[in-house]
Design a protein around this motif. Structure first.
Motif, PDB file in Angstrom:
ATOM      1  N   PHE A 176      68.439  55.234  23.652  1.00  0.00           N
ATOM      2  CA  PHE A 176      68.623  54.093  24.556  1.00  0.00           C
ATOM      3  C   PHE A 176      70.108  53.898  24.860  1.00  0.00           C
ATOM      4  CE2 PHE A 176      69.618  49.684  25.381  1.00  0.00           C
ATOM      5  CZ  PHE A 176      68.671  49.306  26.319  1.00  0.00           C
ATOM      6  N   TYR A 221      64.892  56.847  35.940  1.00  0.00           N
ATOM      7  CA  TYR A 221      65.811  56.412  34.881  1.00  0.00           C
ATOM      8  C   TYR A 221      65.168  55.324  34.029  1.00  0.00           C
ATOM      9  CZ  TYR A 221      69.726  53.849  32.820  1.00  0.00           C
ATOM     10  OH  TYR A 221      70.555  53.185  31.953  1.00  0.00           O
ATOM     11  N   SER A 243      62.335  55.386  25.590  1.00  0.00           N
ATOM     12  CA  SER A 243      63.197  55.368  24.406  1.00  0.00           C
ATOM     13  C   SER A 243      62.906  54.155  23.536  1.00  0.00           C
ATOM     14  CB  SER A 243      64.675  55.397  24.812  1.00  0.00           C
ATOM     15  OG  SER A 243      65.106  54.154  25.344  1.00  0.00           O
ATOM     16  N   VAL A 291      64.312  55.067  29.948  1.00  0.00           N
ATOM     17  CA  VAL A 291      64.802  53.986  29.097  1.00  0.00           C
ATOM     18  C   VAL A 291      63.644  53.302  28.369  1.00  0.00           C
ATOM     19  CG1 VAL A 291      65.942  51.736  29.077  1.00  0.00           C
ATOM     20  CG2 VAL A 291      66.870  53.587  30.475  1.00  0.00           C
ATOM     21  N   LEU A 331      71.521  56.545  27.130  1.00  0.00           N
ATOM     22  CA  LEU A 331      71.111  56.375  28.524  1.00  0.00           C
ATOM     23  C   LEU A 331      71.798  55.192  29.198  1.00  0.00           C
ATOM     24  CD1 LEU A 331      67.259  56.943  28.071  1.00  0.00           C
ATOM     25  CD2 LEU A 331      68.823  58.439  29.324  1.00  0.00           C
ATOM     26  N   THR A 332      71.962  54.092  28.468  1.00  0.00           N
ATOM     27  CA  THR A 332      72.442  52.846  29.074  1.00  0.00           C
ATOM     28  C   THR A 332      73.899  52.521  28.763  1.00  0.00           C
ATOM     29  OG1 THR A 332      71.782  51.494  27.173  1.00  0.00           O
ATOM     30  CG2 THR A 332      70.122  51.881  28.884  1.00  0.00           C
ATOM     31  N   SER A 335      69.762  49.984  36.559  1.00  0.00           N
ATOM     32  CA  SER A 335      69.502  51.411  36.697  1.00  0.00           C
ATOM     33  C   SER A 335      70.470  52.018  37.708  1.00  0.00           C
ATOM     34  CB  SER A 335      68.055  51.640  37.161  1.00  0.00           C
ATOM     35  OG  SER A 335      67.893  51.196  38.499  1.00  0.00           O
TER      36      SER A 335
END
Length: 294
Positions: free
Chosen positions: A167, A151, A158, A155, A170-171, A33
């Motif tokens: 996902f 955060y 998602s 995740v 975000l990642t 994160s």
């Protein structure tokens, strides 16, 4: 993106490694994160200043340890920061080493000169504040990091909603499942759809149901399309992600698999008859193929 050197190591083995002096960061890497971003930036800064190798150090205390990332994801994310190495260090629960042996192993054999850590991630018997004060007093620093709670909540949500595109947004990596194939009930085999089973002791952050997936088999270095379903067994005693690998019919018990869910098709339905289930599976596969074609 630079190539990362990945090492899997157990202190119980006698494998010799040629090591350069390094700075290592210990974090919740499987749930990377904002906190880990802060930590790895400090790692790179410190390693470059001291002209030493930068190492993402991943202590493994349980073979079932997992988060929303797997080794392949970690390698990709570490590459963005140009980390030199990812080091998976296996600490066996049943044959736990004495603390002095672990310390000698880390500092002398593996040549880790200093550890950077976040106070938000500490293990039970090693790499926690008390253990570090006793055994790595001059060799560790707790680095101030931002909180990654908000955060991580985004995740996990998602994944709870099977929004794999979100996902990745975000990642910056695909959601993957990784493990070794375990033996199952073989019920799907009798229907003409043999599956490779990944078993977990804890629930995955996914809906129970049917998925269209991609399957990478390191042993063959090939990627296949697949049809999968996620279920719990024995009143949630364990959880199974079963995958039928398209155009592949080889016994692979014990082989490592990396499964990437691409689409959630439907929730599980009660089993009625073999004939009805075969019909339903074929309908699912047709939906997955239509999705794959875009």
């Amino acid at each position: 993106m630079s190539k990362i050197n990945v090492i899997h190591f157990s202190p119980l083995t006698k494998i010799m490694l040629w090591r350069e002096n390094s700075i290592a960061a210990v974090g919740d890497w499987f749930n990377w994160s904002d906190q880990e971003d802060s930590l790895v930036k400090q790692l790179i800064k410190t390693a470059r200043k001291e002209k030493k190798k930068s190492v993402i150090f991943v202590p493994i205390t349980d073979e079932n340890m997992h988060g929303f990332l797997v080794e392949k994801n970690l390698t990709e994310k570490a590459g963005y920061y140009k980390v030199d190495e990812i080091f998976f260090y296996y600490l066996h629960q049943t044959m736990r080493l004495e603390d002095d042996m672990i310390v000698a192993n880390l500092n002398q054999f593996l040549k880790i000169d200093h550890f950077l850590l976040s106070k938000n991630f500490q293990l039970d018997h090693v790499f926690n504040e008390k253990w570090l004060e006793e055994h790595q007093n001059e060799r560790h620093t707790f680095v101030p990091t931002v909180s990654g709670d908000k955060y991580i909540a985004k995740v996990i949500n998602s994944l709870n909603t099977c929004n794999f595109k979100l996902f990745k947004k975000l990642t910056f990596v695909d959601f993957m499942l990784e493990g070794r194939v375990a033996e199952g009930t073989k019920k799907a085999r009798t229907l003409g759809y043999p599956t490779a089973n990944l078993k977990y002791d804890t629930k995955l952050p996914l809906k129970y149901g049917v998925y269209g997936v991609e399957v990478y088999i390191p042993h063959t270095d090939k990627t296949y399309n697949g049809y999968a379903f996620y279920i719990s067994l024995n009143n949630d005693e364990f959880f199974v992600f079963e995958t039928n690998i398209e155009k592949f019919n080889t016994e692979i018990y014990g082989w490592k698999l990396v499964v990437t869910p691409k689409i959630f098709v439907r929730e599980n339905v009660p089993y009625t008859t073999d004939q009805n289930m075969i019909k339903l599976i074929q309908e699912d596969i047709n939906k997955i193929k239509s999705y794959s074609k875009g």
